[in-house]
Design a protein around this motif. Structure first.
Motif, PDB file in Angstrom:
ATOM      1  N   GLU A 153       0.833  -1.204   0.000  1.00 57.61           N
ATOM      2  CA  GLU A 153       0.000   0.000   0.000  1.00 57.61           C
ATOM      3  C   GLU A 153       0.869   1.256   0.000  1.00 57.61           C
ATOM      4  OE1 GLU A 153      -3.660   2.039   2.556  1.00 57.61           O
ATOM      5  OE2 GLU A 153      -2.709   0.181   3.257  1.00 57.61           O
ATOM      6  N   ASN A 188       1.126   4.040  -2.986  1.00 52.24           N
ATOM      7  CA  ASN A 188       0.862   5.461  -2.753  1.00 52.24           C
ATOM      8  C   ASN A 188       2.011   6.324  -3.252  1.00 52.24           C
ATOM      9  OD1 ASN A 188      -1.501   4.701  -1.525  1.00 52.24           O
ATOM     10  ND2 ASN A 188      -0.820   5.134   0.567  1.00 52.24           N
ATOM     11  N   ASP A 241       1.016   9.477   7.760  1.00 55.19           N
ATOM     12  CA  ASP A 241       0.390   8.158   7.815  1.00 55.19           C
ATOM     13  C   ASP A 241      -0.165   7.748   6.459  1.00 55.19           C
ATOM     14  OD1 ASP A 241      -1.620   6.039   8.384  1.00 55.19           O
ATOM     15  OD2 ASP A 241      -1.109   6.481  10.470  1.00 55.19           O
ATOM     16  N   ARG A 281      -2.433   5.436   5.762  1.00 54.93           N
ATOM     17  CA  ARG A 281      -3.795   4.898   5.718  1.00 54.93           C
ATOM     18  C   ARG A 281      -4.765   5.881   5.055  1.00 54.93           C
ATOM     19  NH1 ARG A 281      -4.511   3.493  11.956  1.00 54.93           N
ATOM     20  NH2 ARG A 281      -3.298   5.436  12.064  1.00 54.93           N
ATOM     21  N   ASP A 282      -5.752   5.350   4.361  1.00 53.45           N
ATOM     22  CA  ASP A 282      -6.704   6.187   3.641  1.00 53.45           C
ATOM     23  C   ASP A 282      -7.452   7.130   4.575  1.00 53.45           C
ATOM     24  OD1 ASP A 282      -8.148   6.653   0.973  1.00 53.45           O
ATOM     25  OD2 ASP A 282      -9.821   6.172   2.298  1.00 53.45           O
ATOM     26  N   LYS A 283      -7.749   6.649   5.780  1.00 54.56           N
ATOM     27  CA  LYS A 283      -8.523   7.481   6.706  1.00 54.56           C
ATOM     28  C   LYS A 283      -7.722   8.645   7.282  1.00 54.56           C
ATOM     29  CE  LYS A 283      -7.906   4.069  10.444  1.00 54.56           C
ATOM     30  NZ  LYS A 283      -8.630   3.189  11.393  1.00 54.56           N
ATOM     31  N   THR A 284      -6.428   8.741   6.951  1.00 55.83           N
ATOM     32  CA  THR A 284      -5.636   9.891   7.382  1.00 55.83           C
ATOM     33  C   THR A 284      -6.214  11.187   6.834  1.00 55.83           C
ATOM     34  OG1 THR A 284      -3.639   8.539   7.515  1.00 55.83           O
ATOM     35  CG2 THR A 284      -3.315  10.903   7.369  1.00 55.83           C
ATOM     36  N   ALA A 318      -2.218   8.480   1.567  1.00 54.79           N
ATOM     37  CA  ALA A 318      -3.230   8.041   0.607  1.00 54.79           C
ATOM     38  C   ALA A 318      -3.457   9.132  -0.430  1.00 54.79           C
ATOM     39  CB  ALA A 318      -4.526   7.719   1.332  1.00 54.79           C
ATOM     40  N   ILE A 333      -8.974   7.909  14.211  1.00 58.61           N
ATOM     41  CA  ILE A 333      -7.998   7.107  13.474  1.00 58.61           C
ATOM     42  C   ILE A 333      -7.116   6.299  14.425  1.00 58.61           C
ATOM     43  CG2 ILE A 333      -6.297   8.972  13.371  1.00 58.61           C
ATOM     44  CD1 ILE A 333      -5.484   8.008  10.619  1.00 58.61           C
ATOM     45  N   ASN A 334      -7.018   6.754  15.679  1.00 59.20           N
ATOM     46  CA  ASN A 334      -6.162   6.079  16.655  1.00 59.20           C
ATOM     47  C   ASN A 334      -6.923   5.141  17.586  1.00 59.20           C
ATOM     48  OD1 ASN A 334      -4.798   9.204  16.516  1.00 59.20           O
ATOM     49  ND2 ASN A 334      -3.471   7.448  16.113  1.00 59.20           N
ATOM     50  N   GLU A 379      -5.835   1.273  19.103  1.00 60.66           N
ATOM     51  CA  GLU A 379      -4.399   0.988  19.042  1.00 60.66           C
ATOM     52  C   GLU A 379      -3.953   0.227  20.288  1.00 60.66           C
ATOM     53  OE1 GLU A 379      -2.346   4.698  18.520  1.00 60.66           O
ATOM     54  OE2 GLU A 379      -2.440   4.550  16.338  1.00 60.66           O
TER      55      GLU A 379
END
Length: 211
Positions: free
Chosen positions: A3, A7, A79, A81-84, A101, A178-179, A182
């Motif tokens: 991933e 990107n 980060d 990840r897409d949700k960043t 992303a 997003i966290n 964890e």
């Protein structure tokens, strides 16, 4: 890894400004993480900016500062990840790592691109590309932004909200979904017990070397 590499390839293939090494200068960089303690220093950060210092907001710190009438000069995202993308907030300029992303760049097409130092980076870049720096910092936005500011020529660097631990059960000054979830750990250091995510623990351990 797939991933992240994907990107980097996509983001690097689109024409945009890349950050490369700048000469050292007398500017002052105020680096603002999202640790709960940043709330204690809002007036200090505002005073720095009023004297001409540049404010770097890391992740969700951009929205926190804006809510306190401090418009960051830069927002930094790392980060992959897409949700960043939900962390994107107001700033005069946005500095996005090439591994974020693509949705982040779609939301802020004017964002400047910078490269985290990753293995095999040259193989992920297009045949022709601008001059650039590979920024270290052990894959943490806190430590990496410290290096990024150095690459941009800053030698006078002040850090706020670099807690790397919880306060009153909260990991960030503003909730960051997003966290959520964890893995957490407890750390005993110099007679005091801290609660932190494993990422934060690693970040704190890497900070002295990065600094």
């Amino acid at each position: 890894d797939d991933e992240i590499n994907g990107n980097i390839k996509k983001n690097s293939s689109i024409k945009r400004e890349w950050i490369s090494e700048a000469s050292a200068h007398d500017g002052i960089a105020i680096l603002c993480g999202s640790g709960p303690s940043i709330r204690d220093h809002v007036d200090d950060i505002r005073a720095w900016q009023q004297t001409g210092a540049k404010v770097f907001a890391l992740n969700g710190a951009a929205r926190f500062l804006a809510a306190h009438d401090i418009h960051p000069d830069y927002q930094v995202l790392l980060d992959a990840r897409d949700k960043t993308a939900v962390l994107i907030g107001p700033a005069k300029e946005h500095l996005f790592a090439s591994q974020v992303a693509p949705r982040c760049f779609e939301r802020v097409p004017t964002a400047k691109l910078w490269h985290l130092q990753v293995e095999g980076l040259d193989d992920l870049l297009p045949d022709e590309y601008p001059a650039h720096s590979e920024v270290g910092g052990a894959c943490s936005v806190v430590n990496t932004t410290t290096c990024l500011a150095y690459v941009m020529g800053y030698r006078n660097i002040h850090c706020y909200g670099y807690d790397s631990s919880h306060r009153d059960g909260k990991s960030h000054v503003m909730h960051q979904s997003i966290n959520d979830g964890e893995p957490q750990t407890t750390v005993n250091y110099k007679g005091k017990t801290y609660r932190a995510s494993l990422t934060m623990k690693s970040q704190a351990e890497g900070f002295p070397k990065t600094a």
